[in-house]
Design an enzyme around this catalytic site. Structure first.
Site, short mmCIF file in Angstrom:
data_model
loop_
_atom_site.label_atom_id
_atom_site.label_comp_id
_atom_site.label_asym_id
_atom_site.label_seq_id
_atom_site.Cartn_x
_atom_site.Cartn_y
_atom_site.Cartn_z
N ASP A 25 32.59 31.38 36.09
CA ASP A 25 33.55 31.11 37.17
C ASP A 25 34.53 30.05 36.70
O ASP A 25 34.16 28.89 36.51
CB ASP A 25 32.80 30.65 38.42
CG ASP A 25 33.74 30.52 39.60
OD1 ASP A 25 34.74 29.77 39.49
OD2 ASP A 25 33.51 31.18 40.62
N THR A 62 35.24 44.00 54.09
CA THR A 62 36.07 45.02 53.45
C THR A 62 36.20 44.81 51.94
O THR A 62 36.64 45.72 51.22
CB THR A 62 37.50 45.00 54.03
OG1 THR A 62 38.11 43.74 53.67
CG2 THR A 62 37.48 45.14 55.55
N ASP A 78 34.88 26.91 38.97
CA ASP A 78 33.72 26.01 38.87
C ASP A 78 33.72 25.26 37.55
O ASP A 78 33.40 24.07 37.49
CB ASP A 78 32.41 26.80 39.00
CG ASP A 78 32.10 27.14 40.46
OD1 ASP A 78 32.65 26.49 41.36
OD2 ASP A 78 31.32 28.08 40.68
N ARG A 97 38.18 36.79 49.54
CA ARG A 97 37.74 38.18 49.66
C ARG A 97 36.99 38.37 50.97
O ARG A 97 35.98 37.70 51.21
CB ARG A 97 36.84 38.54 48.47
CG ARG A 97 36.56 40.03 48.42
CD ARG A 97 36.20 40.48 47.04
NE ARG A 97 34.96 39.87 46.58
CZ ARG A 97 34.18 40.42 45.67
NH1 ARG A 97 34.51 41.56 45.12
NH2 ARG A 97 33.08 39.83 45.28
N1 URA Z 1 36.72 34.85 38.55
C1 URA Z 1 36.17 34.03 37.62
O1 URA Z 1 36.35 32.82 37.67
N2 URA Z 1 35.41 34.57 36.64
C2 URA Z 1 35.19 35.90 36.56
O2 URA Z 1 34.51 36.33 35.64
C3 URA Z 1 35.76 36.73 37.53
C4 URA Z 1 36.52 36.19 38.52
#
Ligand code: URA
Length: 229
Positions: A220, A128, A223, A124
Site C-alpha cells: 500500500d 458497488t 501506508d 471505493r
Molecule cells: N494501491 C496501493 O497502494 N497498492 C496497490 O498495490 C494497489 C492499490
C-alpha cells in the site's frame, strides 16, 4: 526508456478504442529501475521509501514533460548576447489522487515550481466497489492547463478513470497520467476508457490479487509513504 504504445490491450477493449491512441512509456532507465526495486522491498523504511518515491517521481517527470512546447528568448551571458530556449509558458497543473498521489507531488513540484496543483479524493463504495468522489479542488483556469494526473499505483484503474472522467467533464483537454507501477489489467482498463491520455510509468506488473493489490507491486503506497501500517 521504452515506448510501448503497442503494449497488449485486451481484445474487446482494443476493438472499441478510437483511432488516436496516446503512448504508454515505461521508463526503463537503470536509475529508475534500481530505485523501483528498492521501493518494492519490504525492508525499505518509511523515510527511505518516501525519498525513493520522490526521486522516481522526478525522473518520471523528466520524461512526462519531454514534449512541452519551447520558445526562444534573447538573453545575454556574461560573454555575449544569444538566443536560448525556454518553456513556452504552457500552463501546467499537477493533479494528485489522494492520498498516495501526494507522495509524488513534492518531487514533481521541485522540478516544476510554477505548476498549479489540484487534488481529487476518491473512496471505493463497499457495496458497488465503484469510486465515489469526496474531494475535488482545482485551479479555476484548469481547462486552459496541461494536466498531469499522478498516483503511484495504477491498480484496477477505476480511480484513474474516474479522475480523468471528472477532469474532462471540467473541460480539461490536455491530459497525461504518471504512476510508479501500473498493473496490466489497470493499464488496459485506463487505455480503453481514455485512449487519448498518454501514460508514463516505471513498471508494469501483470497481476492484481483478490484485494486489488498489485502483484508483486510494493504494498500500500499510502501506508508506506506515511507509515500508517
Ligand atoms: N494501491 C496501493 O497502494 N497498492 C496497490 O498495490 C494497489 C492499490
Amino acid at each position: 526508456m521504452n515506448d510501448v504504445s503497442a503494449v497488449p490491450v485486451a481484445p474487446a477493449e482494443a476493438a472499441s478504442a478510437p483511432a488516436v491512441t496516446a503512448s504508454v512509456l515505461v521508463v526503463d532507465h537503470p536509475l529508475v529501475q534500481h530505485k523501483v526495486t528498492l521501493a518494492r522491498s519490504e525492508e525499505t523504511t518509511t523515510d527511505n521509501f518516501r525519498r525513493l518515491v520522490r526521486e522516481i517521481s522526478q525522473l518520471l517527470t523528466y520524461e512526462a514533460t519531454r514534449d512541452l512546447p519551447m520558445e526562444t528568448i534573447a538573453i545575454k551571458t556574461p560573454i555575449a548576447p544569444t538566443q536560448s530556449p525556454v518553456l513556452a509558458g504552457k500552463k501546467l497543473c499537477l493533479v494528485s489522487i489522494l492520498r498516495a498521489g501526494n507522495g509524488f507531488l513534492d518531487g514533481m513540484l521541485e522540478l516544476l515550481p510554477a505548476a498549479r496543483v489540484g487534488h481529487i479524493g476518491l473512496y471505493r463504495d463497499p457495496e458497488t466497489l465503484e469510486p465515489v468522489e469526496y474531494y475535488f479542488k482545482m485551479p479555476e483556469d484548469i481547462r486552459e492547463r496541461m494536466v498531469i494526473v499522478v498516483d503511484p499505483m495504477l491498480a484496477t484503474g477505476n480511480s484513474a478513470i474516474a479522475a480523468l472522467n471528472r477532469l474532462k467533464e471540467s473541460g480539461v483537454t490536455m491530459l497525461k497520467y504518471v504512476c510508479l507501477i501500473a498493473s496490466r489489467p489497470g493499464l488496459n482498463a485506463l487505455r480503453a476508457a481514455h485512449p487519448d491520455v498518454a501514460i508514463v510509468t516505471a513498471a508494469i506488473d501483470e497481476e492484481l490479487n483478490e484485494h486489488g493489490y498489485i502483484v508483486p507491486g510494493l504494498g500500500d503506497a499510502g501506508d508506506r509513504l506515511y507509515g500508517t501500517r
